[in-house]
Enzyme design. Structure first.
Site, short mmCIF file in Angstrom:
data_model
loop_
_atom_site.label_atom_id
_atom_site.label_comp_id
_atom_site.label_asym_id
_atom_site.label_seq_id
_atom_site.Cartn_x
_atom_site.Cartn_y
_atom_site.Cartn_z
CG ASP A 168 42.22 36.45 32.41
OD1 ASP A 168 42.41 35.26 32.07
OD2 ASP A 168 41.09 36.76 33.09
CG ASP B 57 34.62 30.81 30.73
OD1 ASP B 57 35.25 31.27 31.47
OD2 ASP B 57 34.91 30.27 29.66
#
Length: 252
Positions: free
Chosen positions: A130, A11
């Site tokens: 998610d 990320d």
């Protein structure tokens, strides 16, 4: 039986790999290209680069990082975060990515997955999902890097993105993400059983046993690892050896 994959997830925020817990409290970890090169040297199967701040700017800003990575890394690369248009996908692919991951735009406009799949092929489109647990055997889909609830049921959404043409699902448990306490096995069991496309599991890996258990107890196709790699708690080659010792087929 197909071989299981071990994937590194990076990320990225402002040129640095970052990591937090439950997608919050993000801290700098290191240089994305150097980390990716290191994992490639250890035998990683794939690498996922996610733009962690793309939701703020409505764009993905990783092209230069991907271009540099492709000079030294020769495994499939997925790019995600801020993918909002077919042009964004083309830009990512032109930079050297093999696949793109899309979450927020797909929830806002489900037909975006269908259009993208038709233009670029299903093998190129990863549906990033998610989720947070809201009750027993029930999870809700979140967008904007895990900040915004959608009201969507995770299982139903996973089935819908498959029908729309996604070639793969990247499933992140926000509850487990960054905790190093293990994967949400029940979540991965239910989602992988509900669809017929590959599922990548993200969120919770802390030990070799966690990854071994994920593959032994669920039908997911891949495990995406972040903290355990970034902080040198696991090495890819030793993890693959442990998987083989536990009769989990992995790529050499």
């Amino acid at each position: 039986m197909s071989k299981k994959r071990v994937i590194a997830r990076l990320d990225v925020k402002n040129e640095f790999v970052i990591k937090g817990i439950h997608l919050e409290g993000l801290r700098k970890v290191g240089d994305p290209n150097q980390l990716a090169k290191n994992y490639y040297g250890q035998g990683i199967d794939e690498i996922i680069f996610m733009d962690a701040v793309a939701a703020y700017y409505d764009r993905n800003n990783l092209s230069h990082i991907i271009e540099k990575a492709c000079q030294d890394i020769f495994v499939p690369i997925t790019v995600g975060g801020g993918i909002r248009s077919l042009e964004d996908i083309q830009t990512a692919l032109n930079s050297g990515a093999d696949k793109i991951a899309v979450n927020t735009k797909a929830v806002q406009t489900p037909d975006f997955i269908k259009m993208a799949s038709q233009v670029f092929g299903a093998q190129c489109i990863v549906s990033s999902i998610d989720v947070k647990r809201i009750s027993d055997q029930k999870w809700e889909v979140y967008v904007d890097n895990g900040r915004e609830p959608t009201g969507l049921d995770a299982v139903a959404w996973a089935q819908q993105v498959e029908q729309l043409g996604a070639g793969e699902i990247m499933l992140t448990s926000i509850d487990q993400e960054g905790t190093k306490k293990g994967f949400d096995i029940e979540l991965n069991q239910i989602i992988s059983a509900a669809v017929n496309i590959p599922v990548i599991s993200c969120g919770g890996a802390g030990t070799e046993a966690h990854v071994v258990g994920l593959f032994q107890e669920t039908d997911v196709d891949a495990a995406a690892l972040a903290s355990v790699l970034h902080y040198d708690l696991l090495a890819v080659n030793s993890l693959k050896q442990a998987l083989r010792q536990n009769e989990v087929k992995v790529r050499l």
